[in-house]
Design an enzyme around this catalytic site. Structure first.
Site, PDB file in Angstrom:
ATOM      1  N   GLU A 160       0.960  90.353 -25.272  1.00  0.00           N
ATOM      2  CA  GLU A 160       2.025  89.366 -25.447  1.00  0.00           C
ATOM      3  C   GLU A 160       1.816  88.490 -26.680  1.00  0.00           C
ATOM      4  OE1 GLU A 160       2.443  87.582 -21.520  1.00  0.00           O
ATOM      5  OE2 GLU A 160       2.386  89.577 -20.654  1.00  0.00           O
ATOM      6  N   ASN A 202       0.874  94.867 -26.877  1.00  0.00           N
ATOM      7  CA  ASN A 202       1.618  95.098 -25.644  1.00  0.00           C
ATOM      8  C   ASN A 202       2.508  93.888 -25.392  1.00  0.00           C
ATOM      9  OD1 ASN A 202       1.899  96.567 -23.113  1.00  0.00           O
ATOM     10  ND2 ASN A 202       0.670  94.963 -22.133  1.00  0.00           N
ATOM     11  N   HIS A 238       8.369  94.960 -16.958  1.00  0.00           N
ATOM     12  CA  HIS A 238       8.643  94.247 -15.699  1.00  0.00           C
ATOM     13  C   HIS A 238      10.155  94.004 -15.667  1.00  0.00           C
ATOM     14  CE1 HIS A 238       4.443  93.517 -14.831  1.00  0.00           C
ATOM     15  NE2 HIS A 238       4.267  93.077 -16.057  1.00  0.00           N
TER      16      HIS A 238
HETATM   17  O1  9MR Z   1      -0.731  91.005 -12.042  1.00  0.00           O
HETATM   18  C1  9MR Z   1      -1.668  90.142 -12.654  1.00  0.00           C
HETATM   19  C2  9MR Z   1      -2.023  89.017 -11.710  1.00  0.00           C
HETATM   20  O2  9MR Z   1      -2.669  89.535 -10.544  1.00  0.00           O
HETATM   21  C3  9MR Z   1      -2.931  88.024 -12.419  1.00  0.00           C
HETATM   22  O3  9MR Z   1      -3.155  86.903 -11.571  1.00  0.00           O
HETATM   23  C4  9MR Z   1      -2.308  87.564 -13.715  1.00  0.00           C
HETATM   24  C5  9MR Z   1      -3.261  86.679 -14.500  1.00  0.00           C
HETATM   25  O4  9MR Z   1      -4.411  87.396 -14.857  1.00  0.00           O
HETATM   26  O5  9MR Z   1      -1.957  88.671 -14.538  1.00  0.00           O
HETATM   27  C6  9MR Z   1      -1.056  89.574 -13.914  1.00  0.00           C
HETATM   28  O6  9MR Z   1      -0.777  90.648 -14.802  1.00  0.00           O
HETATM   29  C7  9MR Z   1      -0.033  90.320 -15.968  1.00  0.00           C
HETATM   30  C8  9MR Z   1      -0.547  91.169 -17.091  1.00  0.00           C
HETATM   31  O7  9MR Z   1      -1.941  90.997 -17.234  1.00  0.00           O
HETATM   32  C9  9MR Z   1       0.162  90.861 -18.396  1.00  0.00           C
HETATM   33  N1  9MR Z   1       1.609  90.968 -18.245  1.00  0.00           N
HETATM   34  C10 9MR Z   1       2.173  90.240 -17.121  1.00  0.00           C
HETATM   35  C11 9MR Z   1       1.454  90.635 -15.821  1.00  0.00           C
HETATM   36  C12 9MR Z   1       2.094  89.956 -14.633  1.00  0.00           C
HETATM   37  O8  9MR Z   1       1.952  88.582 -14.740  1.00  0.00           O
END
Ligand code: 9MR
Length: 340
Positions: A160, A202, A238
């Site tokens: 991001e 990403n 998403h």
């Molecule tokens: O799904 C992930 C969640 O369990 C974690 O708490 C969070 C913080 O580490 O990250 C979520 O995954 C994210 C991903 O790493 C990056 N894109 C967005 C995802 C959903 O928030």
């Protein structure tokens, strides 16, 4: 002589069997068999702790997927929670699982720093000196990528990089102190630590033809023009709103035209909209088909990773509430319509 002929025939049959391909149009097959037959990745975010705590989780993961991504345990706050302190037990466990089951590992992620949701500890975001941050970023990437050299096939080097709802680079601590060149720097450090790793950026909300996708395309082109070792782009996927953008395939094609690979990296599609559950499941199925079809239609699209694989465990439950059931298997590991 007869024994010799029997041995030769047996060896021939074994070799023929090893080379046999599953024809998923002729008989039902798993997602993994379908992906293997098509030569693409199908993967999921996953957790070593769920493998340990839920006896149905690991077998289903290995049966359905040929690729895996740590949902949390390769992020900075997990691997490097305090200065000089590295913890790899959880990350190692999933990499070992993947190797045992012949699965690829996508490394997620080296740099991800945002205001709302991220994985960067305060000891990093509190830094005010550029040299100190550069040294720490270098140490972090060298240590993590170096540890998994040759074992993690792809790294989401910067996750991001763009503002969530905007088009500029996210103004995080790396941007503020190191300038926009921090992304190329991070890529170069990762490339030195594992020259064979596939390195990508990403991002999210880049599936339509809006200004954020244009900004991502420009960022990728600029990184390539600067000679940064960028090999691909991840489109997270998403999807909270229907329908799946029709421009997804065109976006993938535009990135591939730059000479980059593309993969869908974090797919989940909420059950939503009007109608009863059967209607919503049918719509979800059509949307999964749209995304997977857009990827499969472009030779440079390497595969699709869903953000979890069973509705029993999805980050959406804590983010938006229960019952959005965004994944391919239901809470009992039974395939939903979208699985097809
Ligand atoms: O799904 C992930 C969640 O369990 C974690 O708490 C969070 C913080 O580490 O990250 C979520 O995954 C994210 C991903 O790493 C990056 N894109 C967005 C995802 C959903 O928030």
């Amino acid at each position: 002589m007869r024994t010799l002929i029997a041995i030769v025939v047996a060896l021939f049959c074994l070799a023929a069997d090893a080379g046999a391909q599953v024809d998923c149009r002729a008989a039902p097959c798993t997602l993994r068999e379908a992906a293997d037959a098509a030569g693409v990745y199908v993967g999921s975010a996953a957790s070593d702790s769920l493998i340990a705590s839920d006896p149905d989780y690991g077998p289903a993961l290995a049966r359905e997927m040929n690729s895996v991504t740590h949902e949390v345990h390769l992020k900075w706050d997990a691997t490097h929670p305090a200065p000089g302190v590295y913890t790899f037990d959880a990350a190692d466990a999933l990499v070992n699982f993947a190797e045992t089951h012949g699965m690829r590992v996508r490394g997620h992620t080296l740099i991800w720093e945002q205001f709302l949701l991220d994985a960067t500890p305060a000891y990093v975001t509190d830094i005010t000196d550029a040299d100190e941050l550069r040294a720490l970023m270098t140490e972090h990437i060298q240590t993590v990528v170096g540890r998994y050299r040759g074992r993690v096939e792809t790294w989401d080097v910067v996750n991001e990089p763009l503002e969530t709802g905007g088009t500029g680079l996210y103004q995080n601590v790396f941007y503020e102190l190191l300038g926009p060149g921090y992304i190329a720097e991070a890529l170069r450090i990762a490339h030195e630590a594992d020259p064979d790793a596939h390195l990508i950026i990403n991002d999210v909300l880049v599936s339509n033809d809006g200004p954020k996708f244009a900004a991502l395309l420009q960022l990728a082109a600029d990184l390539l023009a600067a000679g940064a070792p960028l090999h691909g782009v991840g489109i997270q996927g998403h999807f909270f709103l229907a329908p799946i953008p029709e421009q997804l395939q065109a976006n993938i094609e535009k990135l591939v035209a730059l000479g980059l690979s593309v993969e869908i990296t974090e797919l989940d599609i909420l059950l939503r909209g009007p109608g009863d559950r059967a209607e919503r499941l049918a719509r979800q199925r059509a949307d999964y088909r749209g995304v997977v079809g857009a990827c499969m239609a472009v030779a440079g699209c390497r595969g699709v990773t869903t953000w979890g694989f069973t509705d029993r465990y999805t980050w959406i439950d804590s983010f938006l509430g229960p019952d959005f059931d965004p994944l391919l298997l239901d809470e009992s590991y039974v395939a939903k319509p979208a699985y097809d």
